[in-house]
Design an enzyme around this catalytic site. Structure first.
Site, PDB file in Angstrom:
ATOM      1  CB  ALA A 123      -0.914  -0.010   1.218  1.00 13.96           C
ATOM      2  NE  ARG A 125      -1.633   1.237   5.632  1.00 15.87           N
ATOM      3  CZ  ARG A 125      -2.555   0.636   4.904  1.00 15.87           C
ATOM      4  NH1 ARG A 125      -3.091   1.276   3.877  1.00 15.87           N
ATOM      5  NH2 ARG A 125      -2.939  -0.598   5.167  1.00 15.87           N
ATOM      6  CE1 TYR A 126       2.108  -0.354   6.457  1.00 16.94           C
ATOM      7  CE2 TYR A 126       0.829  -1.256   4.634  1.00 16.94           C
ATOM      8  CZ  TYR A 126       0.983  -1.008   5.984  1.00 16.94           C
ATOM      9  OH  TYR A 126       0.009  -1.417   6.859  1.00 16.94           O
ATOM     10  CB  THR A 127       5.874   2.136  -1.281  1.00 14.71           C
ATOM     11  OG1 THR A 127       4.765   2.930  -1.724  1.00 14.71           O
ATOM     12  CG2 THR A 127       5.461   0.667  -1.262  1.00 14.71           C
TER      13      THR A 127
END
Length: 750
Positions: A123, A125-127
């Protein structure tokens, strides 16, 4: 009611057909121009362009720190692209995947998917992400007056209509998209090859597509797999703007194992292994023992196929896998883009490069004109500053004593408002003694630059040379060697079903009711098997499990299927009518097994026949194949197998005990039909059903035959057979008393 009628009358009335047509056309054009098709200038769709521009506005250059992808997506959606965040993020991820883009525009940090599953990315928000060095070719000239700007969706900001690409990104990274009534499929290409073609077209404007293809050899996908499309097909592709490209995996042998080291573009290793494994489970790959995926960081692609033995032909096996799995794939090519005129169009290679070069030359011209305006403006200001420095005391006096010094300066020194404003904006530190020298040096440099810009802008050849040099510089900086090598290969061909099945001896057993089964081995006695009530043994044939089993019916039609698909002899079998459609009143009589080259004699009870190969009886049709033409009310007799090479004598016998032996060479070889007369039976007796040919056999030297009359038989050796020799189509000689009601004839067992 009157009020309602009145309110409707105040509005324009449009026929529904006209309104629907206009609404759909408007929607179609929006999809074509603002969503699905890339522009020839920068090779980007609007969402891609907005992502790149938003990242540049966030300062996410190739030298900056990575920033959360959610931040970028938020800016894109909030400022320029009010659509779904998942679609926007997916477009962003695609530009960061080195296995999807030949020259990625984004440098991603984190899970951005894998070749196995490109959509398995984490997602947003993680990358984290930033632009790649190559993206600079799209943005380097953005603030230089090179492109038009348009309001964003809410009119609060400006966004570029195009990015000033220094390279033909439309070909380098390609694009795919589906619009309304049209689609685009542009494959990626090698940067150095495309630049070389651009330079050729700059130097030779009349260069043909064939000449440009000396530089652009083929697409260049981000994989090391081979392109096996013939050169003439590639040339046709670039001449018409549409066609297809075939890619094939690269493999090598290592200690007897087959190692696949490169896969076609967007081919999933996991899917390919599953495709091979499913064939193994279906027993369609008996030559493969094991499969492994040994891919790691050092070897991104390493699929291991373990053959069952060293005798397995690796090339033949791989050819089968190329034809039946994603180890070989075809890619559609459709060079459909939005041209410089803003309209979608399919272009050939020459027209595409020509239009891009027009775009590039216009961009460079706008850049130079923008810079020339800046230089001229600066020279104008420097001229005013120099006047001020030469008269510094007067300038200071005017500024100190006048309430509005600007108009006084303008009238006193005969300078413009811009020059006066620049004088008033001077800082005290710039009043140093050496500043006059600096101004004169800057004037000299800018004057030289102005002359150079004016000279370049006034000469088409100089403009072309400038574009050429810039292309060469970028090719040197961002270019690399071709990844997808061009190799001429023969077309892959799947193995026949019989070649994929283990070759084991089997006996095909047919019952009178048309039920069939297959028993393992040749030593089985089919008459001792169990049959369902009211049924009994009809005929049997010995062959191998990977051969075709053929069934001949009473109407002379042949039906075929692979022996290994038949049910086991442990069961009662299955009715052949579940697989084939028989003519009305017909029934299955004989089973035949053997390879396609097996020769036999097909004959009718009226004494006609011919030699044919088993392959002629093979048919995939459910209704079978008309094989033996039957005169009158004749029926087929048991086919007589011919031993390869040594069989030389055909022996026929009638129900009244007439036997004739003649050379097998006298029979014609046909693919189907009635054949020639084998033995002469009086027509009246045939039509009355008083006599018919019981059967025939083909024997080799040293073989004997058995002629049966009910439970009795007569053995006839080679020497005794001479008594019955004659010409084909003769009556033959009568057998001794007691054998004048013949029931069958067969070759004596050793």
């Amino acid at each position: 009611m009157n009020e309602i009628t009145q309110s409707f009358s105040e509005h324009e009335q449009v026929p529904l057909r006209k309104y629907a047509e206009k609404a759909y056309l408007d929607y179609s054009m929006y999809v074509v121009l603002d969503r699905a098709l890339p522009h020839i200038g920068d090779g980007l769709k609007p969402v891609q362009r907005r992502i790149i521009y938003a990242m540049s506005e966030l300062g996410l250059s190739a030298t900056s720190k990575h920033k959360k992808s959610a931040r970028t997506v938020g800016d894109v959606l909030g400022k320029f692209h009010p659509h779904g965040d998942s679609a926007c993020y997916e477009a962003m991820v695609l530009m960061a995947q080195p296995f999807s883009y030949r020259y990625p525009l984004i440098d991603g940090q984190g899970n951005f998917g894998s070749p196995d599953d490109p959509k398995s990315f984490a997602a947003m928000r993680y990358t984290e992400s930033r632009m790649s060095p190559y993206a600079k070719t799209l943005l380097a000239e953005l603030g230089m007056g090179t492109v038009e700007w348009q309001p964003n969706f809410d009119g609060t900001l400006k966004e570029p209509t195009l990015l000033p690409a220094r390279l033909p990104n439309i070909l380098l990274n390609g694009s795919t998209g589906i619009a309304v009534g049209m689609a685009t499929d542009i494959p990626p290409h090698n940067l150095r090859e495309v630049v070389s073609a651009c330079i050729r077209l700059l130097e030779e404007p009349k260069a043909t597509v064939a000449e440009l293809c000396e530089h652009v050899l083929a697409p260049d996908f981000p994989t090391d797999a081979e392109i096996i499309t013939p050169p003439e097909d590639l040339l046709s592709l670039y001449e018409t703007g549409h066609g297809s490209v075939r890619m094939r995996a690269v493999w090598e042998k290592e200690n007897g194992d087959i190692i696949i080291t490169a896969l076609p573009h967007q081919a999933s290793p996991a899917k390919i292994l599953e495709q091979i494994a499913s064939q193994m489970r279906a027993k369609k790959l008996p030559m493969v023992e094991d499969l492994r995926d040994e891919s790691d960081h050092e070897n991104p692609t390493r699929l291991v196929i373990v053959p069952r033995s060293n005798r397995v032909d690796a090339e033949q096996l791989l050819n089968h896998l190329f034809a039946t799995t994603d180890l070989e794939r075809s890619y559609r090519v459709n060079l459909n883009i939005i041209g410089n005129n803003g309209k979608p169009q399919v272009l050939n290679l020459r027209e595409l490069l020509k239009q891009w070069l027009v775009f590039r030359l216009e961009t460079v011209q706008r850049r130079l004109e923008h810079r020339l305006d800046q230089v001229v403006d600066r020279l104008h200001i420097l001229e005013g500053l120099l006047i001020a420095f030469l008269n510094i005391d007067e300038v200071i006096h005017i500024i100190r004593t006048e309430d509005k010094p600007k108009p006084v300066l303008m009238s006193h020194f005969d300078i413009t408002g811009t020059q006066a404003e620049a004088i008033l904006d001077l800082k005290l530190r710039n009043l140093a003694r050496l500043e006059e020298m600096n101004i004169r040096d800057e004037q000299a440099e800018l004057d030289k630059e102005r002359q150079k810009l004016e000279t370049t802008l006034s000469s088409k050849q100089r403009m072309k040379t400038l574009v050429k040099n810039e292309l060469l510089a970028d090719a040197e900086k961002y270019g690399d060697a071709r990844r997808s090598q061009l190799t001429e290969r023969e077309a892959a061909q799947a193995l026949k079903e019989e070649d994929l099945v283990p070759s084991e001896p089997c006996t095909i057993v047919l019952s009178k009711s048309g039920w069939v089964r297959a028993a393992k081995g040749h030593d089985i006695d089919p008459e001792t098997l169990n049959y369902k009530a009211g049924d009994e043994f009809q005929h049997a044939a010995r062959g191998r499990s990977n051969q075709q089993a053929v069934f001949l019916d009473s109407s002379g039609r042949a039906y075929a299927l692979t022996a290994h698909t038949l049910p086991s002899a442990r069961s009662l079998g299955e009715p052949l009518t579940s697989r084939f459609t028989l003519p009305e009143g017909a029934q299955f009589l004989y089973a035949i097994a053997g390879n396609g080259q097996q020769k036999m004699v097909l004959a009718s009870s009226w004494g006609y026949g011919f030699v044919t190969e088993a392959a002629n009886l093979h048919s995939r049709m459910k209704a079978g194949k008309a094989m033996l033409s039957l005169p009158g009310d004749a029926g087929p007799v048991e086919p007589a197998m011919i031993a390869s090479g040594t069989a030389d004598t055909a022996v026929c016998v009638t129900s009244d005990g007439y036997l004739l032996a003649f050379p097998l060479a006298d029979l014609p070889e046909l693919s189907k039909g009635k054949g020639n007369k084998l033995i002469n039976i009086p027509p009246k007796r045939l039509k009355a059903g008083e006599e018919h040919m019981v059967g025939m056999v083909v024997i080799t030297e040293g073989e004997e035959i058995l002629v049966w009359a009910g439970q009795r038989y007569m053995r006839i050796g080679r020497k005794d057979l001479e008594h019955f020799r004659g010409e084909r189509a003769k009556r033959g000689r009568k057998l001794p008393r007691g054998f004048q009601r013949v029931t069958r004839i067969e070759v004596a067992a050793d």
